[in-house]
Design a protein around this motif. Structure first.
Motif, PDB file in Angstrom:
ATOM      1  N   LEU A  28       0.818  -1.213   0.000  1.00 45.59           N
ATOM      2  CA  LEU A  28       0.000   0.000   0.000  1.00 45.59           C
ATOM      3  C   LEU A  28       0.848   1.258   0.000  1.00 45.59           C
ATOM      4  CD1 LEU A  28      -2.678  -1.116   2.652  1.00 45.59           C
ATOM      5  CD2 LEU A  28      -2.852  -1.208   0.153  1.00 45.59           C
ATOM      6  N   VAL A  29       2.153   1.110   0.170  1.00 47.39           N
ATOM      7  CA  VAL A  29       3.101   2.230   0.158  1.00 47.39           C
ATOM      8  C   VAL A  29       4.262   1.854  -0.755  1.00 47.39           C
ATOM      9  CG1 VAL A  29       2.475   3.038   2.473  1.00 47.39           C
ATOM     10  CG2 VAL A  29       4.273   1.330   2.201  1.00 47.39           C
ATOM     11  N   PRO A  30       5.046   2.819  -1.148  1.00 43.44           N
ATOM     12  CA  PRO A  30       6.203   2.492  -2.005  1.00 43.44           C
ATOM     13  C   PRO A  30       7.134   1.494  -1.325  1.00 43.44           C
ATOM     14  CG  PRO A  30       5.796   4.853  -2.005  1.00 43.44           C
ATOM     15  CD  PRO A  30       4.898   4.277  -0.959  1.00 43.44           C
ATOM     16  N   VAL A  31       7.612   0.546  -2.114  1.00 44.33           N
ATOM     17  CA  VAL A  31       8.540  -0.465  -1.595  1.00 44.33           C
ATOM     18  C   VAL A  31       9.739  -0.559  -2.515  1.00 44.33           C
ATOM     19  CG1 VAL A  31       6.708  -1.813  -0.503  1.00 44.33           C
ATOM     20  CG2 VAL A  31       7.402  -2.342  -2.838  1.00 44.33           C
ATOM     21  N   SER A  32      10.800  -1.093  -1.974  1.00 43.73           N
ATOM     22  CA  SER A  32      11.994  -1.397  -2.749  1.00 43.73           C
ATOM     23  C   SER A  32      12.354  -2.851  -2.495  1.00 43.73           C
ATOM     24  CB  SER A  32      13.147  -0.470  -2.341  1.00 43.73           C
ATOM     25  OG  SER A  32      14.304  -0.739  -3.132  1.00 43.73           O
ATOM     26  N   SER A  33      13.118  -3.438  -3.377  1.00 42.26           N
ATOM     27  CA  SER A  33      13.472  -4.849  -3.229  1.00 42.26           C
ATOM     28  C   SER A  33      14.955  -5.053  -3.472  1.00 42.26           C
ATOM     29  CB  SER A  33      12.660  -5.705  -4.218  1.00 42.26           C
ATOM     30  OG  SER A  33      12.956  -5.342  -5.544  1.00 42.26           O
ATOM     31  N   TYR A  34      15.420  -6.195  -2.970  1.00 43.70           N
ATOM     32  CA  TYR A  34      16.821  -6.575  -3.153  1.00 43.70           C
ATOM     33  C   TYR A  34      16.850  -8.033  -3.548  1.00 43.70           C
ATOM     34  CZ  TYR A  34      21.747  -7.419  -2.094  1.00 43.70           C
ATOM     35  OH  TYR A  34      23.075  -7.759  -2.175  1.00 43.70           O
ATOM     36  N   ASP A  35      17.471  -8.322  -4.683  1.00 45.33           N
ATOM     37  CA  ASP A  35      17.539  -9.694  -5.194  1.00 45.33           C
ATOM     38  C   ASP A  35      18.831 -10.329  -4.693  1.00 45.33           C
ATOM     39  OD1 ASP A  35      17.687 -12.057  -6.666  1.00 45.33           O
ATOM     40  OD2 ASP A  35      16.530 -11.188  -8.316  1.00 45.33           O
ATOM     41  N   LEU A  36      18.700 -11.223  -3.753  1.00 45.61           N
ATOM     42  CA  LEU A  36      19.882 -11.855  -3.162  1.00 45.61           C
ATOM     43  C   LEU A  36      20.619 -12.714  -4.173  1.00 45.61           C
ATOM     44  CD1 LEU A  36      21.564 -12.522  -0.620  1.00 45.61           C
ATOM     45  CD2 LEU A  36      19.975 -14.379  -0.148  1.00 45.61           C
ATOM     46  N   ALA A  37      19.881 -13.460  -5.001  1.00 44.51           N
ATOM     47  CA  ALA A  37      20.538 -14.352  -5.969  1.00 44.51           C
ATOM     48  C   ALA A  37      21.293 -13.557  -7.018  1.00 44.51           C
ATOM     49  CB  ALA A  37      19.488 -15.247  -6.622  1.00 44.51           C
ATOM     50  N   ALA A  38      20.697 -12.450  -7.487  1.00 44.83           N
ATOM     51  CA  ALA A  38      21.349 -11.672  -8.532  1.00 44.83           C
ATOM     52  C   ALA A  38      22.553 -10.917  -8.020  1.00 44.83           C
ATOM     53  CB  ALA A  38      20.336 -10.701  -9.154  1.00 44.83           C
ATOM     54  N   ASN A  39      22.561 -10.587  -6.727  1.00 45.07           N
ATOM     55  CA  ASN A  39      23.653  -9.797  -6.151  1.00 45.07           C
ATOM     56  C   ASN A  39      24.630 -10.633  -5.338  1.00 45.07           C
ATOM     57  OD1 ASN A  39      22.913  -6.754  -6.677  1.00 45.07           O
ATOM     58  ND2 ASN A  39      20.994  -7.787  -6.139  1.00 45.07           N
ATOM     59  N   ASP A  40      24.588 -11.936  -5.495  1.00 41.58           N
ATOM     60  CA  ASP A  40      25.526 -12.804  -4.780  1.00 41.58           C
ATOM     61  C   ASP A  40      26.924 -12.584  -5.345  1.00 41.58           C
ATOM     62  OD1 ASP A  40      26.891 -14.714  -3.426  1.00 41.58           O
ATOM     63  OD2 ASP A  40      25.804 -16.426  -4.249  1.00 41.58           O
ATOM     64  N   PRO A  41      27.863 -12.072  -4.548  1.00 43.72           N
ATOM     65  CA  PRO A  41      29.214 -11.780  -5.089  1.00 43.72           C
ATOM     66  C   PRO A  41      29.970 -13.030  -5.504  1.00 43.72           C
ATOM     67  CG  PRO A  41      29.183 -11.514  -2.696  1.00 43.72           C
ATOM     68  CD  PRO A  41      27.764 -11.711  -3.127  1.00 43.72           C
ATOM     69  N   ARG A  42      29.605 -14.167  -4.933  1.00 45.26           N
ATOM     70  CA  ARG A  42      30.309 -15.407  -5.301  1.00 45.26           C
ATOM     71  C   ARG A  42      29.649 -16.097  -6.485  1.00 45.26           C
ATOM     72  NH1 ARG A  42      30.285 -18.567   0.222  1.00 45.26           N
ATOM     73  NH2 ARG A  42      28.097 -17.916   0.054  1.00 45.26           N
TER      74      ARG A  42
END
Length: 433
Positions: A374-388
Motif C-alpha cells: 500500500l506504500v512504495p517499496v523497494s526490493s533486493y535480489d539476493l541471488a542476482a547480487n551474490d558476489p560469489r
C-alpha cells in the motif's frame, strides 16, 4: 519392632553356602527384619480403638479380630493393659471388627469403612455373658475426624467412575477439593493438562504417591502430572491433604495426594470399556470458520479391560488392567512462512511510512489482504547480487521449502514475511498403560 524368627527344622541333607552367599543372605535378612510398616508410605489406613465393658471400664487382654470383608483376610491383635488395640497398616476397604474375652459376649461391628491415609477409631463394648453369644451392630460413619488435625478430602471410587474426565486422568478431580484452585480451561484443552494451586501455593508443590511409591514429576510436581500414568479403572480411591499434614509426609510444601490401586477380592469382577472421540461428532471452531479452515481431524479411541478375583479364596488374589489408546489428530498452527518472492531470494522493504506511522517500517498495515503493498517499496535480489555467484541453495529450494505452505493471512507479520495458518497432522501413535 523387631521380632525373633522361629527356627525351621526340615529333614534331608543340608548344603553349606559359600561365605559370599551367606553374607548376602544375612544382609537381606537383616534389612527385612529392620523394616517396619509405615501407614503413610503404603497406601493403607490405620484402625485403632478401645475395648470397654458395660460400665465403661477398660478391658485388657481381649482378642480383637479385623476381617477385610471383600477378601476375608483376617488380622489379629490383643488389647493392652489400658484396653487399647491398633492395626497400624491395613488395606483400605470395609472391615468387620470383633472383640472376645472369656466371660463376655462376642462384640462384632460390621461395615467399618477404612479409607486411604485415614485413622479410623472404634470402641467395642463387651457385655457379660457366654463367649459363644454374639452381639452384632453396624458401624456408623464418624462425622468429625478426632484422631488427627490434618485437613483432607477423600475422592471415592464412585466419584472417579461417574464424573467426566477429559483424557481419563482422575487426578483432574483434585480441582474439586476445597482449598484447591486450578485452571479448568487447561483441563478441557486438547492437551488435557491442568495446574492446581493448594491454599495459594505456586502450583508445583504437590507430592503424589501411588501405593506408597512417589510418582510425582521430578521437575514440576503439580499433582496431575506424574511419572506413571494413572488409570481410573485401576484406581480404588485417593486422598488429598491440603493442610496440617502429619510429620510422616514431606518433600512438598503444598498438598499431598495418596493414591491406592484396586486389588482382587473373593468375587470375580471386571470391566470392558471404550471411549471414542471422532471428527464426525465435532463442530468447527469459531476461529477456523473465520479463516475458512476446515475442522481438524481427531480420531481417538481409548479402550481397555480390568479383571480381578481370587486365586485362593481368603488367601491370594489377582487384579490385572490394560488400557490402550489410538489417536490421529490434526491441529491448526500459526507459523511464519516466506512469500513466493522471498523464496526466490527477493527481499522487499517499505521506503515510506505506513498508515499511522512516522517512519518507514515493515508492518502488516503496509500491505492489503492479498499481500499487495500500500506504500512504495523497494526490493533486493539476493541471488542476482551474490558476489560469489553461487545463487540460492538448491537443497533448501527443492527439498525444504516444498514442505512450507504459501501464506494465506497477511494481517500479521511483516511486509516481506506475512503470517500463514497451516494444518499439521502427526502420525497415529499407539499408547498403552
Amino acid at each position: 519392632m523387631l521380632r525373633p524368627i522361629p527356627s525351621i527344622e526340615r529333614g534331608g541333607p543340608m548344603r553349606i553356602l559359600s561365605s559370599r552367599v551367606a553374607a548376602s543372605v544375612g544382609a537381606v535378612a537383616c534389612a527385612l527384619s529392620l523394616a517396619t510398616p509405615a501407614a503413610a508410605q503404603t497406601g493403607s489406613g490405620r484402625l485403632s480403638g478401645l475395648v470397654e465393658d458395660a460400665t465403661g471400664a477398660l478391658v485388657p487382654g481381649a482378642s480383637v479380630v479385623a476381617v477385610h470383608e471383600p477378601t476375608g483376610v483376617r488380622h489379629d491383635t490383643v488389647t493392652t493393659a489400658s484396653g487399647q488395640f491398633v492395626f497400624p497398616s491395613l488395606p483400605v476397604g470395609p472391615y468387620t471388627v470383633s472383640g472376645t474375652l472369656s466371660g463376655f459376649k462376642t462384640r462384632t461391628v460390621t461395615g467399618n469403612q477404612l479409607t486411604v491415609g485415614a485413622d479410623l477409631s472404634i470402641i467395642l463394648v463387651l457385655e457379660p455373658g457366654n463367649v459363644q453369644e454374639t452381639v452384632t451392630v453396624a458401624a456408623e460413619a464418624p462425622l468429625v475426624q478426632t484422631t488427627e488435625s490434618s485437613v483432607s478430602t477423600l475422592v471415592s471410587e464412585k466419584a472417579i467412575v461417574t464424573l467426566p474426565l477429559n483424557g481419563r486422568n482422575p487426578l483432574h478431580l483434585i480441582g474439586l477439593v476445597p482449598g484447591v484452585a486450578g485452571h479448568s480451561s487447561e483441563a478441557t484443552s486438547s492437551s488435557g493438562t491442568a495446574t492446581h494451586y493448594v491454599n495459594g501455593d505456586r502450583g508445583r508443590g504437590i507430592t503424589t504417591t501411588q501405593d506408597g511409591i512417589d510418582i510425582s514429576d521430578p521437575v514440576i510436581p503439580r499433582g496431575e502430572l506424574t511419572n506413571a500414568p494413572v488409570n481410573p479403572e485401576a484406581l480404588q480411591e485417593f486422598r488429598v491433604i491440603t493442610s496440617n499434614a502429619k510429620a510422616e509426609y514431606g518433600r512438598s510444601a503444598g498438598g499431598q495426594v495418596e493414591l491406592v490401586t484396586k486389588s482382587g477380592t473373593n468375587e470375580v469382577r471386571g470391566t470392558i470399556y471404550e471411549f471414542l472421540r471422532n471428527t464426525a461428532f465435532d463442530s468447527n471452531s469459531y476461529f477456523n470458520e473465520l479463516q475458512g479452515i476446515p475442522k481438524e481431524v481427531l480420531r481417538r479411541n481409548q479402550f481397555g479391560l480390568s479383571l480381578g478375583g481370587p486365586i485362593r479364596r481368603d488367601k491370594a488374589f489377582f487384579f490385572v488392567n490394560y488400557e490402550g489408546q489410538r489417536r490421529t489428530q490434526e491441529t491448526s498452527n500459526v507459523v511464519i512462512v516466506p512469500t513466493d518472492a522471498l523464496r526466490r531470494g527477493q527481499f522487499r522493504f517499505v521506503t515510506a511510512p505506513c498508515s499511522g506511522q512516522t517512519a518507514a517500517q515493515n508492518r502488516p498495515g503496509c500491505v492489503d489482504a492479498q499481500g499487495n503493498p500500500l506504500v512504495p517499496v523497494s526490493s533486493y535480489d539476493l541471488a542476482a547480487n551474490d558476489p560469489r555467484g553461487i545463487g540460492l541453495d538448491r537443497v533448501i529450494q527443492n527439498e525444504t521449502l516444498k514442505f512450507l505452505p504459501l501464506p494465506n493471512d497477511f494481517s500479521v507479520g511483516t511486509a516481506s514475511t506475512p503470517r500463514a495458518i497451516a494444518g499439521t497432522r502427526p502420525p497415529t501413535r499407539p499408547w498403552t498403560r
